[in-house]
Design an enzyme around this catalytic site. Sequence first.
Site, PDB file in Angstrom:
ATOM      1  N   GLY A 225     110.628   4.886  39.117  1.00 53.57           N
ATOM      2  CA  GLY A 225     109.941   5.645  37.519  1.00 53.57           C
ATOM      3  C   GLY A 225     108.471   5.059  37.638  1.00 53.57           C
ATOM      4  O   GLY A 225     107.800   5.022  37.081  1.00 53.57           O
ATOM      5  N   ALA A 226     107.905   5.775  38.986  1.00 55.04           N
ATOM      6  CA  ALA A 226     106.521   4.732  39.035  1.00 55.04           C
ATOM      7  C   ALA A 226     105.524   5.873  39.194  1.00 55.04           C
ATOM      8  O   ALA A 226     104.846   5.404  39.823  1.00 55.04           O
ATOM      9  CB  ALA A 226     106.615   4.152  40.771  1.00 55.04           C
ATOM     10  N   SER A 227     105.698   7.413  39.288  1.00 56.24           N
ATOM     11  CA  SER A 227     104.919   8.206  39.213  1.00 56.24           C
ATOM     12  C   SER A 227     103.878   8.233  38.374  1.00 56.24           C
ATOM     13  O   SER A 227     102.501   9.061  38.271  1.00 56.24           O
ATOM     14  CB  SER A 227     105.706   9.281  39.841  1.00 56.24           C
ATOM     15  OG  SER A 227     105.884   9.749  37.845  1.00 56.24           O
ATOM     16  N   ARG A 228     103.823   7.417  37.234  1.00 57.43           N
ATOM     17  CA  ARG A 228     103.049   7.341  36.166  1.00 57.43           C
ATOM     18  C   ARG A 228     103.329   5.976  34.737  1.00 57.43           C
ATOM     19  O   ARG A 228     104.126   5.461  35.440  1.00 57.43           O
ATOM     20  CB  ARG A 228     103.480   8.392  34.984  1.00 57.43           C
ATOM     21  CG  ARG A 228     104.326   8.792  34.463  1.00 57.43           C
ATOM     22  CD  ARG A 228     104.470  10.091  33.245  1.00 57.43           C
ATOM     23  NE  ARG A 228     104.341  11.222  34.405  1.00 57.43           N
ATOM     24  CZ  ARG A 228     105.676  11.752  34.842  1.00 57.43           C
ATOM     25  NH1 ARG A 228     106.822  11.498  34.524  1.00 57.43           N
ATOM     26  NH2 ARG A 228     105.945  12.956  35.123  1.00 57.43           N
TER      27      ARG A 228
ATOM     28  N   ILE B 206     103.246   2.587  33.125  1.00 57.49           N
ATOM     29  CA  ILE B 206     103.290   1.383  33.692  1.00 57.49           C
ATOM     30  C   ILE B 206     103.266   0.992  34.753  1.00 57.49           C
ATOM     31  O   ILE B 206     103.169   0.569  36.128  1.00 57.49           O
ATOM     32  CB  ILE B 206     104.010   0.075  32.514  1.00 57.49           C
ATOM     33  CG1 ILE B 206     103.535   0.266  31.446  1.00 57.49           C
ATOM     34  CG2 ILE B 206     103.610  -0.683  33.191  1.00 57.49           C
ATOM     35  CD1 ILE B 206     104.258   0.311  29.772  1.00 57.49           C
TER      36      ILE B 206
ATOM     37  N   LYS C  40     111.540  11.039  40.075  1.00 58.97           N
ATOM     38  CA  LYS C  40     111.827  12.941  40.499  1.00 58.97           C
ATOM     39  C   LYS C  40     110.754  13.716  39.776  1.00 58.97           C
ATOM     40  O   LYS C  40     110.733  14.548  40.963  1.00 58.97           O
ATOM     41  CB  LYS C  40     113.397  12.743  39.562  1.00 58.97           C
ATOM     42  CG  LYS C  40     113.105  13.068  38.181  1.00 58.97           C
ATOM     43  CD  LYS C  40     114.279  13.074  37.698  1.00 58.97           C
ATOM     44  CE  LYS C  40     114.483  13.437  36.303  1.00 58.97           C
ATOM     45  NZ  LYS C  40     113.436  13.418  35.090  1.00 58.97           N
TER      46      LYS C  40
ATOM     47  N   ASP D  66     117.020  10.618  41.677  1.00 55.65           N
ATOM     48  CA  ASP D  66     117.662  10.425  40.146  1.00 55.65           C
ATOM     49  C   ASP D  66     117.831   9.067  39.233  1.00 55.65           C
ATOM     50  O   ASP D  66     118.732   9.531  40.886  1.00 55.65           O
ATOM     51  CB  ASP D  66     117.652  12.017  39.822  1.00 55.65           C
ATOM     52  CG  ASP D  66     118.565  12.186  38.077  1.00 55.65           C
ATOM     53  OD1 ASP D  66     118.459  10.845  37.601  1.00 55.65           O
ATOM     54  OD2 ASP D  66     118.012  13.090  38.165  1.00 55.65           O
TER      55      ASP D  66
ATOM     56  N   TYR E  33     119.056   3.927  20.971  1.00 57.65           N
ATOM     57  CA  TYR E  33     117.808   3.420  22.442  1.00 57.65           C
ATOM     58  C   TYR E  33     117.615   2.085  22.439  1.00 57.65           C
ATOM     59  O   TYR E  33     117.331   1.550  23.282  1.00 57.65           O
ATOM     60  CB  TYR E  33     116.416   3.822  21.913  1.00 57.65           C
ATOM     61  CG  TYR E  33     114.912   3.837  22.195  1.00 57.65           C
ATOM     62  CD1 TYR E  33     114.907   4.095  23.334  1.00 57.65           C
ATOM     63  CD2 TYR E  33     113.955   2.623  21.735  1.00 57.65           C
ATOM     64  CE1 TYR E  33     113.678   3.092  24.501  1.00 57.65           C
ATOM     65  CE2 TYR E  33     113.223   1.961  22.341  1.00 57.65           C
ATOM     66  CZ  TYR E  33     112.673   2.203  23.384  1.00 57.65           C
ATOM     67  OH  TYR E  33     111.392   2.221  24.306  1.00 57.65           O
TER      68      TYR E  33
ATOM     69  N   LYS F 201     117.751   0.004  25.712  1.00 55.20           N
ATOM     70  CA  LYS F 201     116.684  -0.672  26.590  1.00 55.20           C
ATOM     71  C   LYS F 201     117.289  -2.214  26.860  1.00 55.20           C
ATOM     72  O   LYS F 201     117.101  -2.981  27.379  1.00 55.20           O
ATOM     73  CB  LYS F 201     115.622  -1.018  25.186  1.00 55.20           C
ATOM     74  CG  LYS F 201     114.835   0.290  25.536  1.00 55.20           C
ATOM     75  CD  LYS F 201     114.485   0.301  26.987  1.00 55.20           C
ATOM     76  CE  LYS F 201     113.380  -0.742  27.405  1.00 55.20           C
ATOM     77  NZ  LYS F 201     112.831  -0.271  28.411  1.00 55.20           N
TER      78      LYS F 201
END
Length: 277
Positions: free
Chosen positions: A14-17, A19, A39, A71, A165, A169
């Site tokens: 999840g590195a595109s935006r 944190i 993705k 993904d 949720y 988590k």
Amino acid sequence: MSNSLQNKTLFITGASRGIGKAIALKAAKDGANIALFAKTTEPHPKLPGTIYTAAEEIREAGGNPLVCVGDIRHEDQLQAAVDKTVDTFGGIDILVNNASAISLTGTEGTSMKSYDLMHQINSRGTFMASKLCLPHLRKASNPHILNLAPPLNMAPHWFGRHVAYTMAKYGMSLCVLGMADEYKGKVAVNALWPKTVINTAAVQNQLGGVPSVQAARQPSIMADAAYAILTRPVSAASGQFFVDEDVLRDTGTTDFSGYRVDPNLDDDKLLPDFFLD
């Protein structure tokens, strides 16, 4: 032990935006190798940036980015990304499990599609990324897994508000508890969670938008805290549930005003994050 991430290889989900990208940019300043697994290849109407724009920022900051499009719900795509990272950089030193999905809905208001998405990305994705990276991490000189996951707070109200949720988590948090024990002395496995709400797309889209963002801190506080954890020797800490501000206080930071979205808002007016009482 070097107090730097120079020549280290980080695999960040999840590195595109948000944190994930902030942690990547912090490591990039040391000249680290950074495999970006995400993705988002096309601009999203509600979310800024793509994996390609993130890679460009990392290169400009001094890092060596590797784009791994995939993904996290699909094992073959994640395995291909891990293999590509090892082929390119020769190994993996650090895994940051950042990819996450959120839906702050009650039991009857949670669709099963939403439930499945959160559990597939958060708990299952974290478990799978760890499983696939561990054979490479065990060969590294100072290996770390860092999950962006909360302390396991069993206060019922954190379940009552959004049980699906919370379960998803806490699945990430349970990975820390279990893997830290399983790999004791071999791989450091820790969690990091923000004390306050962080200015990310999730907050803008899920927590009421602008007012919440104004009372938040920037992702850079999480990046600085992550850096402090990831540059420690494996023996220093494992199985810990760190909170960003506490980590930075321990390293001597006393002024947190530079992290605020609104510089005129006092720290005690900032919104506390979930799962912290």
